[in-house]
Design an enzyme around this catalytic site. Structure first.
Site, PDB file in Angstrom:
ATOM      1  CG  ASP A 159       1.739  -0.984   3.374  1.00 51.06           C
ATOM      2  OD1 ASP A 159       1.065  -0.702   4.379  1.00 51.06           O
ATOM      3  OD2 ASP A 159       1.357  -1.761   2.479  1.00 51.06           O
TER       4      ASP A 159
ATOM      5  CG  HIS B 199      -1.800  -1.059   1.483  1.00 49.39           C
ATOM      6  ND1 HIS B 199      -1.404  -2.235   2.053  1.00 49.39           N
ATOM      7  CD2 HIS B 199      -3.131  -1.169   1.248  1.00 49.39           C
ATOM      8  CE1 HIS B 199      -2.439  -3.046   2.158  1.00 49.39           C
ATOM      9  NE2 HIS B 199      -3.500  -2.428   1.676  1.00 49.39           N
TER      10      HIS B 199
END
Length: 429
Positions: free
Chosen positions: A101, A98
């Site tokens: 992340d 993501h």
């Protein structure tokens, strides 16, 4: 730069009967299975979020897993260094992430965009150095408080616009890094109560949003596959992408068939009351099969426990459906699985991936033996061997009455077929 994973060994393949703990017993990417390398069938990936972002925190306790990096740009660089050090030792070919992340949120939308751009350069350098590729990227549209009532379905138009910023940029970064797919998970696209929810309006907003995403994909020339990841509930009471059949209906309603496929997660399938293999078979039958998140739930828990798979026999029916479908194309097996809260040793993450990868590889080989044996497929074809009746409803009814037909029940032979599956575990079967 040193990392917490530097002392870990590189994981070798040894043999199925090896007593070594950190070795692959079944995963051999070059081994040919039904005419294709095992690596082409499975295309496994490490999930950046659970592996390097997850802390072990739960609603009842603080973080427990060692994470020697903070939520800053320096921390993001240190995390990336550690992530690729780990992935090099594991030896799997792909990873997934993501946007949040790999890069911190920042104090504003603009700062978040700058952070992701800067980290894309860092990731690109690591990928070039190691040869590890990006299976798919995605945007986190569920963690920030702005998304508490959804992203695309949020009643606030400014939140919808924030989601457009994140998805556009995450897709462009995915393209820049050579990602082969782009995933959308509607973690909060749903409702907690109908008392304040306009279902028709939210469905229309979600349809508009996905059409905008598809249009942007074509505008920038991104050749990867767009994927929706179904889940029935959690964190919301009811999510609009609850399962494969629901997603198909949504895509058909908004004229998106042929543009979007599905990324099926094993634990999400079971939360929806289905089996993993059911969702794969349904997706294949509807032309939506794209990729899978491989994990498992705990039958004694009613939530998404995201555990690593360890039972090859449980995975055989799912592998059988993937082989029947001809594979996952540009998709793969993403280990969307996390360590248990008490698994705080640095090598626990390596053990988890080794066990999960070997379970998938063994199940693939097992399913391939079933197809090569032929008896399972022969039995399935025989069950549908009757000649279909043609004509109108009245024509068929009149013909049946004229012949005074009396069809007799035929056995589905389920127990015999289950025994064939079990027997395929033996290489001599």
């Amino acid at each position: 730069m040193s990392t917490i994973f530097d002392a870990l060994p590189r994981v070798p393949f040894i043999a199925p009967d090896s007593r070594e703990e950190l070795c692959f017993r079944h995963w051999r990417p070059e081994e040919v299975v039904l005419g294709r390398p095992m690596g082409d069938w499975l295309r496994p990936a490490v999930a950046y979020w659970h592996s390097f972002v997850g802390t072990g925190a739960d609603p009842f306790g603080a973080p427990t897993l060692p994470r020697p990096w903070d939520d800053s740009m320096d921390g993001a660089r240190a995390k990336a260094e550690a992530a690729f050090a780990f992935m090099e030792r594991l030896g799997l070919p792909f990873f997934c992430f993501h946007d949040r992340d790999v890069a911190p949120e920042g104090a504003s939308l603009r700062e978040g965009v700058r952070h992701l751009d800067a980290m894309a350069e860092v990731l690109q350098a690591h990928m070039a150095r190691t040869g590890i590729r990006l299976l798919w990227g995605t945007a986190n549209l569920f963690s920030h408080p702005r998304y508490m009532a959804g992203a695309a379905t949020n009643p606030d138009p400014e939140v919808f616009a924030c989601a457009c910023v994140q998805v556009r940029h995450a897709m462009e970064v995915t393209q820049r890094l050579g990602g082969e797919n782009y995933v959308l998970w509607g973690g909060r696209e749903g409702y907690d109560t109908l008392l304040n929810t306009d279902l028709a309006r939210e469905d229309a907003q979600l349809g508009r949003f996905l059409n905008l995403v598809v249009e942007h994909k074509h505008r920038i020339g991104f050749t990867g596959t767009l994927l929706i990841e179904p889940k029935p509930h959690e964190p919301t009471k009811h999510q609009y992408d609850r399962d494969v059949a629901t997603v198909y209906g949504f895509l058909a309603r908004h004229r998106l068939l042929g543009e979007v496929k599905v990324n099926i997660e094993a634990n999400h399938a079971t939360l929806a009351g289905h089996s993993f293999e059911h969702e794969i078979a349904m997706a294949a039958s509807l032309g939506l099969l794209g990729s899978v998140d491989i994990n498992r739930g705990d039958p004694q828990n009613g939530w998404d426990t995201d555990q690593f798979p360890t039972n090859a026999q449980e995975l055989v029916p799912a592998m059988l459906e993937i082989l029947r479908a001809g594979g996952l194309g540009s998709g793969g097996f993403n280990f969307d699985a996390k360590l248990r809260r008490q698994s705080v040793a640095v090598d626990d993450l390596l053990h988890a991936h080794v066990g999960g990868m070997d379970s998938c590889a063994e199940a693939l080989r097992w399913a391939a033996r079933l197809i090569e044996d032929g008896r399972l497929e022969t039995a399935r074809r025989a069950r549908y061997a009757g000649e279909p009746w043609t004509g109108t409803l009245a024509d068929i009814a009149d013909a049946a009455l004229a012949r005074d037909i009396a069809p007799q029940p035929r056995s589905g032979r389920q127990e015999r077929l289950e025994n064939l599956v079990a027997a395929a575990a033996r290489p001599s079967a």
